[in-house]
Motif scaffolding. Structure first.
Motif, PDB file in Angstrom:
ATOM      1  N   THR A 135       0.842  -1.237   0.057  1.00  0.00           N
ATOM      2  CA  THR A 135      -0.189   0.031  -0.130  1.00  0.00           C
ATOM      3  C   THR A 135       0.888   1.198  -0.126  1.00  0.00           C
ATOM      4  O   THR A 135       0.499   2.204  -0.431  1.00  0.00           O
ATOM      5  CB  THR A 135      -0.863   0.113   1.243  1.00  0.00           C
ATOM      6  OG1 THR A 135      -0.193  -0.124   2.362  1.00  0.00           O
ATOM      7  CG2 THR A 135      -2.220  -1.138   1.133  1.00  0.00           C
ATOM      8  N   LEU A 138       2.094   1.765  -3.452  1.00  0.00           N
ATOM      9  CA  LEU A 138       1.064   2.278  -4.491  1.00  0.00           C
ATOM     10  C   LEU A 138       0.588   3.804  -4.066  1.00  0.00           C
ATOM     11  O   LEU A 138       0.515   4.719  -4.994  1.00  0.00           O
ATOM     12  CB  LEU A 138      -0.570   1.784  -4.218  1.00  0.00           C
ATOM     13  CG  LEU A 138      -1.723   2.125  -4.365  1.00  0.00           C
ATOM     14  CD1 LEU A 138      -1.715   2.263  -5.736  1.00  0.00           C
ATOM     15  CD2 LEU A 138      -3.005   1.446  -3.838  1.00  0.00           C
ATOM     16  N   TYR A 245      -7.775   8.032  -4.886  1.00  0.00           N
ATOM     17  CA  TYR A 245      -7.160   7.629  -5.954  1.00  0.00           C
ATOM     18  C   TYR A 245      -8.174   7.517  -7.221  1.00  0.00           C
ATOM     19  O   TYR A 245      -7.841   7.156  -8.195  1.00  0.00           O
ATOM     20  CB  TYR A 245      -6.573   6.211  -5.976  1.00  0.00           C
ATOM     21  CG  TYR A 245      -5.466   5.774  -4.940  1.00  0.00           C
ATOM     22  CD1 TYR A 245      -4.451   6.908  -4.877  1.00  0.00           C
ATOM     23  CD2 TYR A 245      -5.608   4.588  -4.044  1.00  0.00           C
ATOM     24  CE1 TYR A 245      -3.205   6.471  -3.782  1.00  0.00           C
ATOM     25  CE2 TYR A 245      -4.595   4.603  -3.012  1.00  0.00           C
ATOM     26  CZ  TYR A 245      -3.522   5.611  -3.010  1.00  0.00           C
ATOM     27  OH  TYR A 245      -2.425   5.392  -2.081  1.00  0.00           O
ATOM     28  N   ARG A 255      -9.840   5.132 -11.349  1.00  0.00           N
ATOM     29  CA  ARG A 255      -9.079   5.030 -10.093  1.00  0.00           C
ATOM     30  C   ARG A 255      -7.505   4.537 -10.620  1.00  0.00           C
ATOM     31  O   ARG A 255      -7.379   3.889 -11.407  1.00  0.00           O
ATOM     32  CB  ARG A 255      -9.657   3.851  -9.231  1.00  0.00           C
ATOM     33  CG  ARG A 255      -9.850   2.418  -9.836  1.00  0.00           C
ATOM     34  CD  ARG A 255      -8.485   1.545  -9.653  1.00  0.00           C
ATOM     35  NE  ARG A 255      -8.506   0.440  -9.878  1.00  0.00           N
ATOM     36  CZ  ARG A 255      -7.497  -0.151 -10.783  1.00  0.00           C
ATOM     37  NH1 ARG A 255      -6.527   0.560 -11.033  1.00  0.00           N
ATOM     38  NH2 ARG A 255      -7.668  -1.480 -11.329  1.00  0.00           N
ATOM     39  N   GLY A 257      -4.350   2.159  -9.610  1.00  0.00           N
ATOM     40  CA  GLY A 257      -4.099   1.121  -8.863  1.00  0.00           C
ATOM     41  C   GLY A 257      -2.611   0.577  -9.256  1.00  0.00           C
ATOM     42  O   GLY A 257      -1.864   1.412  -9.911  1.00  0.00           O
ATOM     43  N   GLU A 317      -5.406  -6.442  -6.271  1.00  0.00           N
ATOM     44  CA  GLU A 317      -6.922  -5.587  -6.642  1.00  0.00           C
ATOM     45  C   GLU A 317      -8.176  -6.159  -5.859  1.00  0.00           C
ATOM     46  O   GLU A 317      -8.018  -7.305  -6.226  1.00  0.00           O
ATOM     47  CB  GLU A 317      -6.766  -5.547  -8.074  1.00  0.00           C
ATOM     48  CG  GLU A 317      -7.846  -4.480  -8.379  1.00  0.00           C
ATOM     49  CD  GLU A 317      -8.246  -4.575 -10.056  1.00  0.00           C
ATOM     50  OE1 GLU A 317      -8.834  -3.814 -10.607  1.00  0.00           O
ATOM     51  OE2 GLU A 317      -7.587  -5.483 -10.686  1.00  0.00           O
ATOM     52  N   PHE A 394      -6.355  -0.868   1.917  1.00  0.00           N
ATOM     53  CA  PHE A 394      -7.350  -1.179   1.234  1.00  0.00           C
ATOM     54  C   PHE A 394      -8.429  -1.520   2.091  1.00  0.00           C
ATOM     55  O   PHE A 394      -8.811  -2.681   2.700  1.00  0.00           O
ATOM     56  CB  PHE A 394      -6.937  -2.560   0.431  1.00  0.00           C
ATOM     57  CG  PHE A 394      -5.964  -2.695  -0.710  1.00  0.00           C
ATOM     58  CD1 PHE A 394      -6.680  -2.086  -1.815  1.00  0.00           C
ATOM     59  CD2 PHE A 394      -4.859  -2.895  -0.645  1.00  0.00           C
ATOM     60  CE1 PHE A 394      -5.772  -2.081  -3.076  1.00  0.00           C
ATOM     61  CE2 PHE A 394      -4.053  -2.784  -1.466  1.00  0.00           C
ATOM     62  CZ  PHE A 394      -4.355  -2.238  -2.916  1.00  0.00           C
TER      63      PHE A 394
END
Length: 403
Positions: A135, A138, A245, A255, A257, A317, A394
């Motif tokens: 994360t 990301l 995002y 979005r 990812g 995802e 997430f």
């Protein structure tokens, strides 16, 4: 477990450059290189230094650089400045990992059972950092105007929108929650204890991107009626208009990812929302967030190893539901419960006692694991916790209601 856990961390950074693993994009996140080194410091400190006679530290500078929050271990580098650690290089950190891994394996057969249990704690600790590593990178990539992808986008298969939420009634009864018995658990998951549930119902699935888009279209982020006071202040101060995002273009919502920027999948679980957003959505939907006791009692009969979780260093995802109640994987689910100790909780002695107990203030509980949680890491009693404004994990939403 030790060998597998150590290997997965290194596989996760294999696509990254030294620069990718050094950047710190915000104070809540840490560089990938730091995660690799900190989890190694944990094993070196609490296993090798403390329990292997004659062990010499790999590098005397590393305890200061890679201690996280253990006051008992002395001074440490400031958390918000971890991105300043340009050296040691990624290669040097990987060499540090290899040396410590080899030393633990060499000592393994000589360690008493209590110290082997400490290795199990270290493995679970590293699994937590594997999710944070994913994360955090990301978030790093989202700050890059090029919006790079770490993994090639998977081919999308058409998926029908899930059916309307089915409400699963929960009886008014005394229910026991918390961990006890065999198997690993963190100290904050116990002691097991009885709690009283009022008549309620829990949704059989989490909220989808399509449903969240309807909340946005109905002015959800502009209507103070749905928001807690602190949440409304956060929305106004930070200009929040959608999940983290998300961006709106000519063809609708997209979005970002780990596979780059793509159109939102209306059938997939919404993610990267804060507790404030989750609570506001529940209010808008005429529902509420479940308590952690309601969640655990509903999830207790479901397989914690099921659902979309992280099995290897492949794409991460949230995915659309394929039918049936699912309580594990895809997204961490906000509850309405504060992170506080259970009755009878006592932190462990020594530095490892700082692991959970001292953070039981101002945070909310999440349950169920996510697509970035290593499979086998979570269980029904698992308590994750974050501050109400945080949303780079997430994090998603399951609704509940009173009956």
């Amino acid at each position: 477990m030790f060998v597998r856990t150590r290997a997965l961390s290194e596989a996760l950074v294999a696509p990254l450059s030294d620069a990718d693993t050094t950047v710190q994009s915000m104070a809540d996140a840490s560089p990938a290189k730091w995660h690799l080194a900190h989890t190694t410091w944990f094993f070196e400190t609490f296993i090798l230094r403390d329990h292997v006679p004659g062990y010499t530290l790999h590098d005397a500078r590393f305890p200061f650089l890679f201690n996280s929050y253990y006051e008992a271990e002395g001074a440490r580098h400031a958390r918000h400045r971890r991105g300043m650690i340009t050296r040691p290089s990624l290669d040097e950190v990987l060499a540090y990992r290899a040396a410590v891994t080899a030393a633990v394996l060499d000592a393994f057969d000589t360690l008493p059972p209590a110290i082997v249990d400490l290795i199990e704690l270290g493995c679970n600790h590293e699994q937590q950092h594997q999710e944070l590593l994913v994360t955090d990178i990301l978030h790093v990539f989202s700050e890059n105007p090029c919006e790079p992808a770490i993994w090639t986008p998977a081919r999308k298969q058409p998926v029908e929108m899930p059916p309307a939420i089915n409400w699963m009634p929960g009886a008014a009864e005394v229910c026991e929650i918390g961990h006890e018995g065999a198997g690993f658990a963190f100290d904050c998951e116990g002691p097991r204890h009885a709690t009283l549930l009022s008549p309620h119902a829990v949704a059989d699935r989490t909220v989808t991107n399509g449903e969240w888009a309807a909340f946005i279209a109905d002015g959800g982020y502009r209507d103070a009626r749905h928001w807690l006071s602190d949440g409304w202040a956060w929305v106004k101060a930070d200009g929040v208009e959608a999940p983290l995002y998300w961006a709106q273009g000519e063809e609708g919502w997209t979005r970002f990812g780990l596979d780059g920027r793509r159109a939102i999948d209306p059938a997939a679980p919404v993610t990267h929302v804060s507790f404030y957003e989750a609570d506001a959505y529940a209010s808008w939907a005429g529902a509420r967030l479940p308590t952690e006791a309601e969640w655990e009692c509903a999830a207790a009969t479901h397989d914690p190893a099921s659902g979309n979780q992280m099995d290897d260093a492949g794409p991460v995802e949230p995915r659309p539901s394929t039918g049936g109640p699912a309580f594990f994987g895809d997204v961490w689910e906000w509850t309405g419960s504060a992170y506080r100790p259970y009755p009878g909780f006592r932190a462990a002695e020594g530095a490892v006692g700082e692991y959970n107990g001292k953070f039981m203030s101002g945070q909310f509980i999440l349950r169920g694991g996510s697509c970035a949680t290593p499979r086998g890491h979570v269980r029904a009693s698992y308590r994750n916790f974050f501050y109400p404004h945080q949303r780079w994990q997430f994090t998603g939403v399951r609704l509940a209601k009173d009956l």
